[in-house]
Write a protein that holds these residues in place. Sequence first.
Motif: not given
Length: 518
Positions: A307-309, A312, A329, A331, A334, A337, A362
């Motif tokens: 769920y990085g940029e 997302k 995830e 992290d 993240c 979020q 990832t």
Amino acid sequence: MATAVVNGEDVTEMGRVSSFKLGEKVVEASASGFKDRTKRRFSLPAGPRFESRRSSTVSICSSTSSYTGSSSEEDEISPREKAQSNTKGSADFCVKNVSQAAFGRREIEIAEQEMPGIVALRKRATDDKPLKGAKVVGCTHINAQTAVLIETLVELGATVRWSACNIFSTQNEVAAALAEADHPIFAWRGESEEDFWWCIDKCLNAENWQPNMILDDGGDATHLMLKKYPAMFKMIKGICEESVTGVHRLYQLSKAGKLTVPAMNVNDSVTKTMFDNLYSCRESIIDSLKRATDVMFGGKQIVVCGYGEVGKGCCQALKGLGCTVYVTEIDPVCALQACMDGFRVMKLSEVIRQVDILVTATGNKNVVTRDHMDKMKNGAIVCNMGHSNTEIDVNSLRTPDLTWEKVRSQVDHVLWPDGKRIILLAEGRLVNLSCSSVPSFVVSITSCTQALALIELFNAPAGRYKSDVYLLPKKMDEYVASLHLPTFDAHLTELSDEQAKYMGLNKAGPFKPNYYRY
């Protein structure tokens, strides 16, 4: 086209599928004839009528697995074995077919219309020639948008040699157009691994050529130069890297004391991270899945790993089309979020049996293993949105017990002994650039950032940058953004002298500190 008839029915392979149904039997086309999975054989008659189909069958798996597809006799000839030259007589390139240049030029012209920022930068800086004397080795995706960047660098004074960072993302007609324009391009769609490294090597090692800049996407050109030409690497003035994978490699080199030149981390610049990774992927994930599989998204259960940029953007798009989206995830930030955005955060093992589509984003390796894919439902789609092809353990699928069927370009069925099949896209490589394309406007933003990073590193006075990895100055991000605002007829508010003093800012920017997170 040769035809084959079995029991009165035409069973000719039409180039999109390599299997057909005969009653309840699934029949596969292979080099040895037609074969169903109960070992019953229907042999092709001998003779020239069928010889072309036999010779065109492509097998890239183990001899015990079948992987069939169609291609013309011309496609069987490697570009490395062709003698080609452009209309100016130059042969310093290797592309699929240089005669496709006219089609590629039109593709580039279309892309330019949607790339206002890089075109504006080209016009503003052409007279100054800020890259005069720069000899740039490029290793990126080669498509119409990248061609605009390449020709911009040349307009700004640079000499370039370019190869592809992905074996499936090259637009052959665009590569031909660049070769016709006398740019040394070494790339074609569907390269083998050996071809891939050969192309990069041709860009590094050429007669009367000493590169002094690297523009990389994934770190492969940097890696090969450092490994094979260490003396050449020491002559480099700067490296510009735009991918998570490549940046990770640079930081590893820096930590190990092997990075002897300054490098610019373009990936983590605001204009790259937010616009290319988030907004671009939000559109291209849908486009690539639709083009490759014709899938209906409404009601589908999808898991997005990361769920990085990029993750997302994928999740937002898929949720908007009515999918039930799960997120994996490592992290906790993240993960939180994702929860606040309305997604269930689960372990992959907890949802793998029920999902219809699996997307990786990832930048890691072996995120999806053979054990995971063994548990997936029949007809599930597996694809990767990260730069590297290491996220899905594709090699674990190249075993004697599994059968591969080529459905169409970049789409494979992998069949289990019990009849279950999964749909694997682009062999686990970057799906949006392999199966579709990305929005030109977003690439314009990234291209501007890359060009400015090269200009900064090439023209920096001695001592400004040490042998380390740097982020782009905030002022540069703001300049790139400003080049694209006129497209939207956007009008910025200006600070008054009193307001600027109150905020402690320069009226011309930068408006945010380097630590600010947009």
